[in-house]
Design a protein around this motif. Structure first.
Motif, short mmCIF file in Angstrom:
data_model
loop_
_atom_site.label_atom_id
_atom_site.label_comp_id
_atom_site.label_asym_id
_atom_site.label_seq_id
_atom_site.Cartn_x
_atom_site.Cartn_y
_atom_site.Cartn_z
N GLU A 83 0.88 -1.23 0.02
CA GLU A 83 0.07 -0.13 -0.02
C GLU A 83 0.77 1.25 0.14
N PHE A 84 2.23 1.23 0.44
CA PHE A 84 3.02 2.19 0.43
C PHE A 84 3.83 2.40 -0.83
N LEU A 85 4.07 1.59 -1.67
CA LEU A 85 4.67 1.64 -2.92
C LEU A 85 4.31 2.15 -4.11
N ARG A 86 4.87 2.78 -5.14
CA ARG A 86 4.45 2.73 -6.50
C ARG A 86 4.19 1.31 -7.01
N PRO A 87 3.27 1.24 -8.09
CA PRO A 87 3.34 0.08 -8.69
C PRO A 87 4.72 -0.28 -9.39
N GLY A 88 5.05 -1.27 -8.94
CA GLY A 88 6.51 -1.83 -9.42
C GLY A 88 7.60 -1.55 -8.62
N GLY A 89 7.15 -0.82 -7.41
CA GLY A 89 8.07 -0.62 -6.33
C GLY A 89 8.72 -1.90 -5.86
N LEU A 90 9.79 -1.75 -5.08
CA LEU A 90 10.70 -2.66 -4.67
C LEU A 90 10.38 -3.13 -3.21
N LEU A 91 10.33 -4.28 -2.82
CA LEU A 91 10.60 -4.57 -1.30
C LEU A 91 11.68 -5.42 -1.31
N ALA A 92 12.63 -5.12 -0.18
CA ALA A 92 13.83 -5.61 -0.08
C ALA A 92 14.17 -6.10 1.41
N MET A 93 14.42 -7.40 1.62
CA MET A 93 14.29 -7.71 3.16
C MET A 93 15.60 -8.80 3.25
#
Length: 287
Positions: free
Chosen positions: A238-248
């Protein structure tokens, strides 16, 4: 302890003493403890190898050595640590940055290098190491750094100020992504980055003594170590733009499970990256 030591003699003796107490890198740590005590860098230590230590220097050195021998973290003794070419202040009980987390930073830098002015959230910033490293290497980036520990958040602010990036990092107090809910971020974030707690609760009693000095909240990842990865998988989109990255970052043996969690929440382009030891250490996905 003798009172007529030269620098080199004490260095050799200290190396053996620390080795006998199970310290993994006894020579390196002996050098750092002596450098800290004498106000020298490593080169200066060897240039003055035959210099006798005065009683005051020995009196300063002995308690530091004894603390280290009892399992107190070297970084806390020195009051600083290095991460991704950045010097950071560190004190108990704030989580001490680990070298393997540099893989997380490198992955994010590689994927955001062509973004003009990326917006990034560093979730669970701790000492600020990831946020500061990203800000130093992405000169137009703006970063929201969240942290639940007041002590860690204060230290992170101090570290950002000391490294000249405080104007581009916005420190927010709260649990994971909750502090971002009150903000209006036009277009959404380009990346959510996190090194969350990932040690299974049942493994905490068996951790090395020195790790037990760190804030348990920064270590405890729940029953299987993925409690916070699950929350980030559920809440980050919900906080990311479309195609945004999540890195963990993930713990040993967790990458496959975390990748499955992400796929179950509909994340795309899920991939894993190894650290220098060959352990799958980072999981990436796109919204």
């Amino acid at each position: 302890m003798r009172t007529d030591w030269t620098v080199l003699e004490l260095l050799r003796w200290t190396t053996g003493y620390l080795e006998g107490r199970g310290v993994t890198s006894p020579r390196s740590e002996a050098e750092m403890l002596l450098c800290h005590t004498l106000g020298l860098d490593r080169l200066g230590l060897y240039l003055h190898h035959d210099r006798p230590l005065c009683p005051e220097e020995l009196a300063r050195f002995k308690p530091l050595l004894l603390k280290r021998a009892k399992g107190f973290p070297l970084q806390y003794i020195l009051g600083k640590t290095e991460f991704f070419g950045v010097t950071l202040r560190i004190h108990p009980p704030v989580f001490i940055p680990r070298p393997e987390t540099e893989v997380l930073v490198e992955a994010v830098l590689e994927r955001l290098k062509d973004e003009g002015s990326p917006l990034i959230a560093d979730v669970g910033t701790g000492s600020g190491n990831v946020a500061i490293a990203l800000a130093k290497n992405l000169e137009e980036a703006r970063i929201f750094a969240t942290e639940i520990s007041p002590a860690a958040l204060l230290l992170a602010r101090e570290n950002a100020q000391a490294n000249g990036v405080s104007s581009r990092i916005y420190f927010l107090s709260g649990d994971l992504l909750l502090p971002l809910r009150d903000l209006e971020i036009p277009g959404g974030l380009d990346a959510v980055v996190s090194n969350p707690p990932y040690i299974p609760t049942g493994d905490l009693p068996d951790l090395p003594q020195e790790v037990k000095h760190e804030d348990r909240r920064a270590l405890d990842g729940g029953e299987d170590g993925t409690r916070f990865h699950r929350r980030l998988a559920a809440e980050s989109r919900e906080f990311l733009r479309p195609g945004g990255l999540l890195a963990m970052e993930v713990g040993d043996g967790q990458a496959e499970r975390v990748a499955e969690i992400l796929e179950g929440y509909g994340w795309e382009k899920v991939e894993t990256l190894e650290d220098l030891s060959g352990t799958e250490r980072v999981v990436l996905a796109r919204a």
